[in-house]
Design a protein around this motif. Structure first.
Motif, PDB file in Angstrom:
ATOM      1  N   LEU A 182       0.871  -1.183   0.000  1.00 14.24           N
ATOM      2  CA  LEU A 182       0.000   0.000   0.000  1.00 14.24           C
ATOM      3  C   LEU A 182       0.898   1.220   0.000  1.00 14.24           C
ATOM      4  N   GLN A 183       0.747   2.068  -0.994  1.00 11.12           N
ATOM      5  CA  GLN A 183       1.656   3.207  -1.111  1.00 11.12           C
ATOM      6  C   GLN A 183       0.889   4.518  -1.282  1.00 11.12           C
ATOM      7  N   VAL A 184       1.351   5.543  -0.594  1.00  7.37           N
ATOM      8  CA  VAL A 184       0.673   6.843  -0.614  1.00  7.37           C
ATOM      9  C   VAL A 184       1.656   7.930  -1.042  1.00  7.37           C
ATOM     10  N   THR A 185       1.267   8.759  -1.982  1.00 12.84           N
ATOM     11  CA  THR A 185       2.060   9.925  -2.370  1.00 12.84           C
ATOM     12  C   THR A 185       1.198  11.166  -2.211  1.00 12.84           C
ATOM     13  N   CYS A 186       1.748  12.172  -1.537  1.00 13.73           N
ATOM     14  CA  CYS A 186       1.024  13.429  -1.374  1.00 13.73           C
ATOM     15  C   CYS A 186       1.761  14.544  -2.081  1.00 13.73           C
ATOM     16  N   ILE A 187       0.991  15.464  -2.656  1.00 11.39           N
ATOM     17  CA  ILE A 187       1.580  16.665  -3.233  1.00 11.39           C
ATOM     18  C   ILE A 187       1.117  17.852  -2.404  1.00 11.39           C
ATOM     19  N   ALA A 188       2.077  18.620  -1.926  1.00  7.34           N
ATOM     20  CA  ALA A 188       1.763  19.807  -1.130  1.00  7.34           C
ATOM     21  C   ALA A 188       2.102  21.040  -1.950  1.00  7.34           C
ATOM     22  N   ALA A 201       3.263  10.379   4.566  1.00  2.00           N
ATOM     23  CA  ALA A 201       3.420  10.930   3.214  1.00  2.00           C
ATOM     24  C   ALA A 201       3.112  12.425   3.226  1.00  2.00           C
ATOM     25  N   ALA A 202       2.055  12.794   3.949  1.00  2.77           N
ATOM     26  CA  ALA A 202       1.680  14.205   4.032  1.00  2.77           C
ATOM     27  C   ALA A 202       2.753  15.008   4.774  1.00  2.77           C
ATOM     28  N   ARG A 203       3.244  14.437   5.863  1.00  5.70           N
ATOM     29  CA  ARG A 203       4.261  15.133   6.669  1.00  5.70           C
ATOM     30  C   ARG A 203       5.507  15.416   5.825  1.00  5.70           C
ATOM     31  N   GLN A 204       5.922  14.392   5.037  1.00  6.32           N
ATOM     32  CA  GLN A 204       7.127  14.571   4.218  1.00  6.32           C
ATOM     33  C   GLN A 204       6.933  15.673   3.172  1.00  6.32           C
ATOM     34  N   ALA A 205       5.773  15.681   2.537  1.00  3.16           N
ATOM     35  CA  ALA A 205       5.509  16.697   1.514  1.00  3.16           C
ATOM     36  C   ALA A 205       5.531  18.095   2.128  1.00  3.16           C
ATOM     37  N   ILE A 206       4.885  18.244   3.286  1.00  4.67           N
ATOM     38  CA  ILE A 206       4.847  19.545   3.960  1.00  4.67           C
ATOM     39  C   ILE A 206       6.254  19.959   4.410  1.00  4.67           C
ATOM     40  N   LEU A 207       6.985  18.975   4.936  1.00  2.00           N
ATOM     41  CA  LEU A 207       8.356  19.238   5.390  1.00  2.00           C
ATOM     42  C   LEU A 207       9.204  19.773   4.238  1.00  2.00           C
ATOM     43  N   ASN A 208       9.054  19.150   3.066  1.00  2.00           N
ATOM     44  CA  ASN A 208       9.878  19.545   1.923  1.00  2.00           C
ATOM     45  C   ASN A 208       9.547  20.956   1.428  1.00  2.00           C
TER      46      ASN A 208
END
Lengths: 477, 451
Positions: free
Chosen positions: A183-189, A224-231
């Motif tokens: 199960l894989q999730v990708t978020c775009i922020a 996934a959301a945290r990483q996108a926001i962090l970046n």
């Protein structure tokens, strides 16, 4: 437990298979095998808040292989009639010098794997598609709830259910049922025209309940959301040589790329690996012990037996810094006269067997992870990675960080983006000066590519300090 | 040769059954083919692989719901199950406003012969001999070539049939012949090893480079890496050779894909009509190049392929689109639906290339006082969302306009937006060795990380 895979599921009888094996196993052939496989895979994916796509794929077939000396003859067919088996057998034995002189085969020994590492009650493929769809919808909601700057969420559920039977010229006939899911999730922020992504996921040879246990799917969405926001707030990665602290878990991809591939016995036999002739030599610092272990329950890289019917095992590759072993399949173990480790793997019946890793990790050390970070005055703390690649001949490897931070005066400070690490396999582990007590295995999303074949693998690592490695970013050193 | 299945009947039956199940539209794709490959290592046969494959895939639409499935089992029972499974899957997914077949009047009418098929069948001995000659030529080229990962020769032929409920039925055949050699060189002083490779691939056997020339080039590329060192971290001009420039163009190709764009996962969102690169840069996607490795008469949805100007004299002129991603962006398909059997379409290039410039590669090298000529890139350090670029590199260091010494274990980093804007020279050396091809190009400045 599920019934082990049996020949009759392929519509064939033992005499038919023996007949085909008899055609391949002529005098000059050292070894022959037939690999029957049926695989059902399904993928459900979501984007823009909608589960739009569902794809199912069914395949079955047989791979027929003969080895003679260093040579391999191989043919495969997606038809499983007696006649197709014969055609494939004729093609495979072509590599024998004199393709005549059939030899009697030993009596067939029907066996089952001694272990059951993934006793899945209900395979995910049998879980109603709507249940998977529901989980994806919950993930979408969770990721968007995490932060309003999350503008798109893409998630996919991939499942595979494979039945295999291996029949060898040595008389072994053994089957396995191999579930696998991810199960894989990708978020775009997005914020003020700055767009960043974050990816997280997990899986293994597990049932559907796995994703709900411990609210794993929620954690995947949030990570996934945290990483996108962090970046969004990340600065350019520095460029130059510096100490790097690798966090536990998925950064174990370092071992996979830098060390693991170079210890695969096909490269060793051909003397094309930078590790050729280094058995017994020091290739890492005292604090490093590395193993490949295909016997960890439910792990993505685990197997009850490899694709040659050999039980998987735990192989110590490096013990306290000394190179102790290689990763082998039948052909290369025989030609090198070294132990068979149960690492003969193939992507499908359409591909040949190669020595491949299973779950590769470094054993825990004694340092406190916080002390490791505190020991660095200026360097990089890498928490997660995208992919990596190695040139096994010159030993050079690279891998790209997807979540990393600067370490300044012993403290983790700003997030950085675009950091690529590059180094030399046989050297890098000699520069490991501290190993944490926090061995962590990855979440179960790794796929390894070799000669165009993809197989699922696992990695693991405690927090470690590498005294120097080249970091390739665009920022100041 | 196997007996050919009547695919017209098979696809017609499946479409009819899908309609009986209540589907409002459907398409069926079938692929079958034979491949034969040999690998020779150190003069002896290492591996022979022979295979025949076939696969059928169905996509159904129930109004705005859609699903796909595929199987390799062509028995009547299996195909019936495929239809009912696919229809059941479609019931489980959400309605998607943009889903559906392309409009019926857009389907390809004329299917030109693009010269993609060569009926030549090489027997086992002939293929072994070709691979052997290629490797032997590499081994004999230089005393420092000491070992080999082998030489491959691969031939394949097959056909693709696509049919849909608009009444479209298209078929095309293609073949390919490919050869590659991977020699290993040993440094006589340090004992360090290097590996490189070279290859040739064509749809027609007669157009393939000679095994000897492939072997010689493989040896040349391998030996020149011996004694490679690191350089210190700095900013400097970077010249991409044909191969690495091709990988850069592949990155651009991913970024102009309609799917990356509507998902918000491309650094080129909203850039249509804007300047991407200098005037000297023009990029085409041309699905109708005769004999092209990416050519095909119709795309994965049955739309005619064509030539699309992606970048015109530096301006981003078009994205690459299929029907779905086009609808999402309010644009028409560019005939770039690319599709594995049983998958829903995505976007892929046909023959995607940068138009050659006027500079000879040697002139481009002479234009650099100190910088990198990059011949190999490894790793996955390209972020499509931001364009951030940082990859492992190997190549040759340029000093005073001349190739001076090999370098490795370095990274080159930048951002694709700035890199394309900073293309200073475009070479005159365009050659197709795949679906994506680029001449040698020079980028003004990138960060090189080493010592």
């Amino acid at each position: 437990m599920e019934q082990a895979a049996e020949l009759d599921q392929f519509g064939l009888t033992e005499p038919e298979v023996r007949h085909a094996l008899g055609k391949v196993k002529v005098r000059d052939v050292d070894y022959a095998d037939l690999y029957f496989e049926s695989c059902v895979s399904e993928s459900v994916s979501m984007e823009e808040g909608l589960v739009k796509r569902a794809v199912k794929s069914v395949s079955q077939g047989v791979g027929v292989r003969a080895t003679a000396g260093e040579k391999t003859g191989f043919a495969y067919s997606d038809e499983l009639t007696r006649r197709d088996l014969e055609i494939a057998a004729d093609a495979a034995r072509y590599i024998a010098q004199s393709p005549q002189g059939a030899e009697p085969l030993p009596v067939t020994h029907r066996a089952r794997p001694q272990r059951d590492l993934y006793p899945v009650e209900t395979s995910i493929a049998e879980v109603a598609t709507k249940d998977r769809v529901e989980l994806l919808n919950l993930i979408d909601a969770e990721a968007r709830r995490y932060d309003p700057r999350i503008k798109n969420v893409m998630a996919s559920f991939n499942t595979e259910y494979k039945r295999v039977v291996v029949a060898t010229s040595e008389g072994l006939m053994i089957g396995d049922v191999q579930p696998l899911s991810r199960l894989q999730v990708t978020c775009i922020a997005e914020e003020n025209g700055n767009r960043q992504s974050g990816t997280f996921g997990g899986g293994g040879r597990i049932g559907f309940a796995f994703y709900r246990e411990l609210d794993r799917y929620i954690r995947y969405a949030r990570e996934a959301a945290r990483q996108a926001i962090l970046n969004l707030g990340a600065v350019d990665a520095p460029a130059g040589v510096m100490p790097v602290v690798l966090a536990g878990g998925w950064p174990g991809i370092l071992l996979h790329e830098a060390i693991g591939h170079g210890l695969e016995a096909d490269f060793i036999r051909r003397k094309t690996s930078a590790f050729t002739n280094l058995l017994g030599a020091r290739v890492a610092s005292e604090v490093c012990t590395i193993a490949d272990d295909g016997t960890l329950p439910f792990r993505r890289g685990s197997l009850n037996m490899d694709d040659e019917g050999t039980p998987t095992s735990r192989t110590v590759l490096i013990e306290r810094g000394i190179l102790r072993g290689f990763i082998t399949d039948r052909l290369n173990a025989r030609l090198l006269g070294i132990p068979l480790t149960g690492n003969g793997r193939r992507e499908s019946f359409q591909s040949i067997v190669l020595p491949r890793m299973t779950n590769t990790f470094m054993l825990a050390g004694e340092s406190d992870p916080q002390d490791i970070i505190r020991s660095v005055t200026r360097g990089l703390y890498a928490v997660s990675f995208g992919g990596g690649q190695v040139d096994i001949t010159n030993g050079k490897f690279v891998f790209s960080a997807s979540e990393a931070y600067l370490i300044e005066n012993g403290a983790v400070t700003r997030p950085v983006k675009g950091a690529t690490l590059i180094g030399n396999g046989p050297e890098i582990l000699t520069k490991v000066s501290m190993v944490g007590h926090d061995l962590t295995l990855d979440e179960g999303i790794g796929t390894c590519g070799k000669e165009g074949q993809s197989v699922p693998v696992g990695v693991g690592l405690p927090t470690i300090r590498v005294d120097e490695i080249t970091v390739g970013g665009t920022g100041r050193p | 040769m196997r007996q050919e299945l009547d695919l017209k009947e098979l696809t017609g039956d499946m479409l009819a059954k899908a309609t009986q199940h209540g589907a409002s539209g459907a398409d069926v794709m079938v692929a079958d083919g034979d491949t034969f490959s040999v690998q020779v290592r150190l003069g002896a046969v290492d591996r022979l692989t022979k295979a025949r494959e076939k696969r059928v895939g169905l996509r159904v639409f129930f109004g705005k719901r859609s699903a796909s499935a595929s199987t390799s089992d062509f028995s009547r029972e299996s195909l019936d199950r495929l239809v009912s499974d696919t229809c059941a899957l479609a019931a489980a997914v959400a309605e998607d406003e943009m889903s559906g077949l392309p409009a019926g009047d857009l389907m390809a009418h004329e299917l030109p012969d693009l010269d993609l098929y060569d009926p030549t069948v090489l027997d086992t001995a002939a293929q072994i001999e070709l691979a052997r000659r290629a490797e032997a030529s590499a081994m004999a080229a230089d005393a420092r070539i000491t070992n080999s990962e082998g030489s491959d020769f691969n031939s394949s032929a097959g056909r693709v049939v696509l049919a849909n409920t608009h009444g479209f039925l298209g078929e095309h055949r293609s073949s390919s012949f490919a050869m590659s050699v991977s020699p290993i060189a040993t440094d006589p002083d340090s004992g360090g090893m290097q590996r490189d490779s070279w290859y040739a691939v064509q749809r027609k056997f007669a157009r393939l480079d000679s095994p000897e020339s492939v072997g010689l080039e493989a040896a040349r590329r391998t030996v020149r890496r011996l004694g490679a060192r690191k350089v210190t971290t700095r900013r400097a001009p970077v010249i991409f050779d044909q191969e690495t420039a091709g990988s850069l163009l592949a990155n651009l190709c991913s970024a102009v894909s309609g799917y990356a764009l509507y998902k918000g996962a491309s650094f080129l969102i909203g850039q249509l009509g804007n300047r991407l690169a200098p005037e000297t840069v023009t990029i085409y996607d041309n699905g109708r190049l005769p004999g092209g490795l990416g050519s095909r008469p119709f795309d994965g949805e049955g739309l005619p392929t064509r030539r699309t100007t992606v970048v015109e004299r530096g301006i981003l002129a078009s994205y690459l689109l299929d029907t779905y991603s086009g609808r999402k962006l309010g644009l028409a398909s560019t005939g770039n639906a690319s599709r594995g059997v049983g998958e829903s379409p995505s976007v892929g290039p046909t023959n995607f290339y940068m138009v050659p410039g006027t500079a000879d590669p040697s002139e481009i090298i002479r234009s650099v006082r100190e910088g990198l000529y990059v011949t190999e890139l490894i790793g996955f350090g390209v972020n499509m969302v931001t364009g951030d670029y940082s990859r492992g590199a190997a190549g040759i260091w340029i000093k005073n306009g001349e190739l001076a010494y090999p370098v490795e274990e370095i990274t080159i980093a930048g951002n694709l937006t700035r890199m394309f804007a900073d293309i200073e020279l475009v070479g005159n050396d365009l050659e197709f060795r795949g679906r994506i091809a680029c001449p040698t190009i020079k980028i003004g400045e990138m960060t090189i990380a080493g010592n």
